[in-house]
Design an enzyme around this catalytic site. Structure first.
Site, PDB file in Angstrom:
ATOM      1  N   GLU A 156     171.049 -50.875  21.144  1.00  0.00           N
ATOM      2  CA  GLU A 156     170.984 -52.101  20.349  1.00  0.00           C
ATOM      3  C   GLU A 156     171.625 -51.954  18.965  1.00  0.00           C
ATOM      4  O   GLU A 156     171.374 -52.756  18.068  1.00  0.00           O
ATOM      5  CB  GLU A 156     169.533 -52.548  20.221  1.00  0.00           C
ATOM      6  CG  GLU A 156     168.908 -52.905  21.549  1.00  0.00           C
ATOM      7  CD  GLU A 156     167.469 -53.349  21.405  1.00  0.00           C
ATOM      8  OE1 GLU A 156     167.233 -54.432  20.835  1.00  0.00           O
ATOM      9  OE2 GLU A 156     166.573 -52.620  21.864  1.00  0.00           O
ATOM     10  N   SER A 213     165.849 -55.793  24.245  1.00  0.00           N
ATOM     11  CA  SER A 213     166.985 -56.710  24.404  1.00  0.00           C
ATOM     12  C   SER A 213     167.395 -56.932  25.846  1.00  0.00           C
ATOM     13  O   SER A 213     168.561 -57.198  26.141  1.00  0.00           O
ATOM     14  CB  SER A 213     168.199 -56.223  23.591  1.00  0.00           C
ATOM     15  OG  SER A 213     167.972 -56.381  22.218  1.00  0.00           O
ATOM     16  N   TYR A 226     172.353 -62.871  22.267  1.00  0.00           N
ATOM     17  CA  TYR A 226     173.217 -62.497  21.157  1.00  0.00           C
ATOM     18  C   TYR A 226     174.635 -63.072  21.195  1.00  0.00           C
ATOM     19  O   TYR A 226     175.339 -62.997  20.203  1.00  0.00           O
ATOM     20  CB  TYR A 226     173.294 -60.967  21.060  1.00  0.00           C
ATOM     21  CG  TYR A 226     171.929 -60.340  20.919  1.00  0.00           C
ATOM     22  CD1 TYR A 226     171.120 -60.642  19.834  1.00  0.00           C
ATOM     23  CD2 TYR A 226     171.430 -59.471  21.885  1.00  0.00           C
ATOM     24  CE1 TYR A 226     169.853 -60.090  19.700  1.00  0.00           C
ATOM     25  CE2 TYR A 226     170.167 -58.903  21.754  1.00  0.00           C
ATOM     26  CZ  TYR A 226     169.393 -59.218  20.665  1.00  0.00           C
ATOM     27  OH  TYR A 226     168.150 -58.674  20.539  1.00  0.00           O
ATOM     28  N   ARG A 240     156.852 -60.691  17.479  1.00  0.00           N
ATOM     29  CA  ARG A 240     157.163 -61.874  18.301  1.00  0.00           C
ATOM     30  C   ARG A 240     156.737 -61.608  19.735  1.00  0.00           C
ATOM     31  O   ARG A 240     157.085 -60.570  20.308  1.00  0.00           O
ATOM     32  CB  ARG A 240     158.661 -62.170  18.281  1.00  0.00           C
ATOM     33  CG  ARG A 240     159.023 -63.570  18.799  1.00  0.00           C
ATOM     34  CD  ARG A 240     160.498 -63.723  19.090  1.00  0.00           C
ATOM     35  NE  ARG A 240     160.862 -63.077  20.341  1.00  0.00           N
ATOM     36  CZ  ARG A 240     161.840 -62.177  20.460  1.00  0.00           C
ATOM     37  NH1 ARG A 240     162.548 -61.780  19.419  1.00  0.00           N
ATOM     38  NH2 ARG A 240     162.105 -61.634  21.649  1.00  0.00           N
ATOM     39  N   ASP A 254     156.637 -62.892  23.765  1.00  0.00           N
ATOM     40  CA  ASP A 254     157.393 -63.693  24.730  1.00  0.00           C
ATOM     41  C   ASP A 254     156.511 -64.060  25.920  1.00  0.00           C
ATOM     42  O   ASP A 254     155.675 -63.255  26.356  1.00  0.00           O
ATOM     43  CB  ASP A 254     158.619 -62.925  25.225  1.00  0.00           C
ATOM     44  CG  ASP A 254     159.598 -62.607  24.102  1.00  0.00           C
ATOM     45  OD1 ASP A 254     159.621 -63.357  23.105  1.00  0.00           O
ATOM     46  OD2 ASP A 254     160.336 -61.603  24.218  1.00  0.00           O
ATOM     47  N   GLU A 311     155.683 -59.552  26.692  1.00  0.00           N
ATOM     48  CA  GLU A 311     155.736 -58.379  25.820  1.00  0.00           C
ATOM     49  C   GLU A 311     155.697 -58.830  24.364  1.00  0.00           C
ATOM     50  O   GLU A 311     155.870 -60.014  24.054  1.00  0.00           O
ATOM     51  CB  GLU A 311     157.015 -57.576  26.063  1.00  0.00           C
ATOM     52  CG  GLU A 311     158.305 -58.350  25.789  1.00  0.00           C
ATOM     53  CD  GLU A 311     159.555 -57.541  26.112  1.00  0.00           C
ATOM     54  OE1 GLU A 311     159.427 -56.353  26.454  1.00  0.00           O
ATOM     55  OE2 GLU A 311     160.647 -58.106  26.020  1.00  0.00           O
ATOM     56  N   ASN A 333     157.435 -57.879  20.576  1.00  0.00           N
ATOM     57  CA  ASN A 333     158.575 -57.226  19.928  1.00  0.00           C
ATOM     58  C   ASN A 333     158.196 -56.960  18.474  1.00  0.00           C
ATOM     59  O   ASN A 333     157.966 -57.898  17.711  1.00  0.00           O
ATOM     60  CB  ASN A 333     159.802 -58.151  20.025  1.00  0.00           C
ATOM     61  CG  ASN A 333     161.076 -57.495  19.541  1.00  0.00           C
ATOM     62  OD1 ASN A 333     161.047 -56.588  18.712  1.00  0.00           O
ATOM     63  ND2 ASN A 333     162.202 -57.964  20.040  1.00  0.00           N
ATOM     64  N   GLY A 338     164.812 -59.736  15.984  1.00  0.00           N
ATOM     65  CA  GLY A 338     166.092 -59.950  15.321  1.00  0.00           C
ATOM     66  C   GLY A 338     165.931 -60.633  13.976  1.00  0.00           C
ATOM     67  O   GLY A 338     165.064 -61.481  13.802  1.00  0.00           O
TER      68      GLY A 338
END
Length: 299
Positions: A7, A133, A202, A241, A243, A260, A262, A266
């Site tokens: 990443e 990612s 992305y 964050r 999901d 999950e 994070n 980003g």
């Protein structure tokens, strides 16, 4: 920022955006493109705070956090234990589930143990246990006659431990947590992709973000509540964050499944969590200032 994980490009983008914005807010910023001598660089530099904009292994798995703890340099985002735990998808699911967060059935196995029979009734998803990612994520459809061959091939470069997880149909939602407060809920709609993969995340035009998400108020609030529950259960600090997938094919209340958390989301102005912060009334600069002022050791 930067670093040497898969990443790296994302981290360089996040780091550059954060550094530029923090300079605009009056901070004195030194950019460090992380390599294997990062400990000696930090020991010589002795910054007041490290803003961690690294993504992927080493940057968000507890490793750099351990170095910063040893050097007694305050840093942003989650600490050693929460970072390591969140990076291991299987262990994070166990902890979140024990706290009452709904997760999909899954099993962890060695990729070399994939044979001619499916390890789980399709459809299912194969995920590297310790990647971010969506690197290495493989979807197995209902009508696929055999397990995915890429997982056992010599081209696979995401580690031997993989998680096989029941595929959850439906819509993709995500929710940030700032401190212990849930931000707004965003629906992520991939454009031209089967799921929210690397390009959806992305590549320009790869996905559409809808905030606030157009869902029933009780589902919206449930996503916020579960995001805070996961954040706290795993021991996250600063910003995280979570999901989710939401399957409303058969009823409006549907099935809501946490995927999950994070711990290093980003951080470009158009990334999901900064968008949520703006929706909550913070400018990107104010949001980053909050993260900096929240930094500490022993996180």
């Amino acid at each position: 920022m930067g670093g040497f994980s898969s990443e790296r490009p994302v981290s360089l983008s996040s780091g550059t955006a954060c550094a530029d914005t923090l300079e605009g807010e009056g901070y004195r910023v030194t950019r460090i493109d992380v390599d294997r001598n990062v400990a000696s660089v930090l020991a010589e530099l002795r910054p007041d705070v490290v803003f961690n904009a690294l993504h992927g292994p080493f940057g968000e798995d507890g490793t750099i956090q351990g170095i910063l703890e040893y050097l007694e340099i305050p840093y942003t985002h989650s600490g050693v234990l929460a970072s390591a735990l969140a990076m291991d998808k299987a262990q994070a699911k166990l902890v979140a589930s024990a706290a009452g967060v709904p997760v999909a059935e899954a099993r962890v196995m060695d990729r070399h143990d994939f044979g001619s029979d499916h390890p789980m009734k399709p459809p299912y998803v194969v995920k590297p246990v310790r990647e971010g990612s969506s690197f290495g994520v493989v979807m197995v459809k209902e009508d696929q006659s055999h397990p995915p061959q890429i997982v056992t091939s010599s081209e696979w470069r995401y580690g031997d431990r993989v998680m096989v997880e029941r595929y959850v149909y439906g819509r993709e939602f995500t929710c940030g947590v700032m401190g212990d407060t849930a931000l707004g809920v965003t629906e992520v709609i991939p454009q031209g992709h089967a799921f929210y993969d690397y390009d959806s995340k992305y590549v320009k035009g790869g996905s559409k973000h809808v905030i606030p998400a157009d869902i029933l108020p009780n589902i919206y609030q449930k996503i916020q509540t579960l995001s805070v529950m996961a954040h706290q259960a795993i021991g996250c600090r600063g910003v995280s964050r979570s999901d989710f997938r939401f399957d409303d094919r058969f009823s409006e209340d549907g099935e809501l499944i946490w995927l999950e958390v994070n711990t290093q989301p980003g951080m470009t102005p158009t990334s999901l969590v900064p968008e949520m912060a703006v929706h909550a009334g913070h400018t990107f600069g104010e949001f980053l200032k909050w993260i900096v002022e929240d930094a500490s050791c022993l996180r």
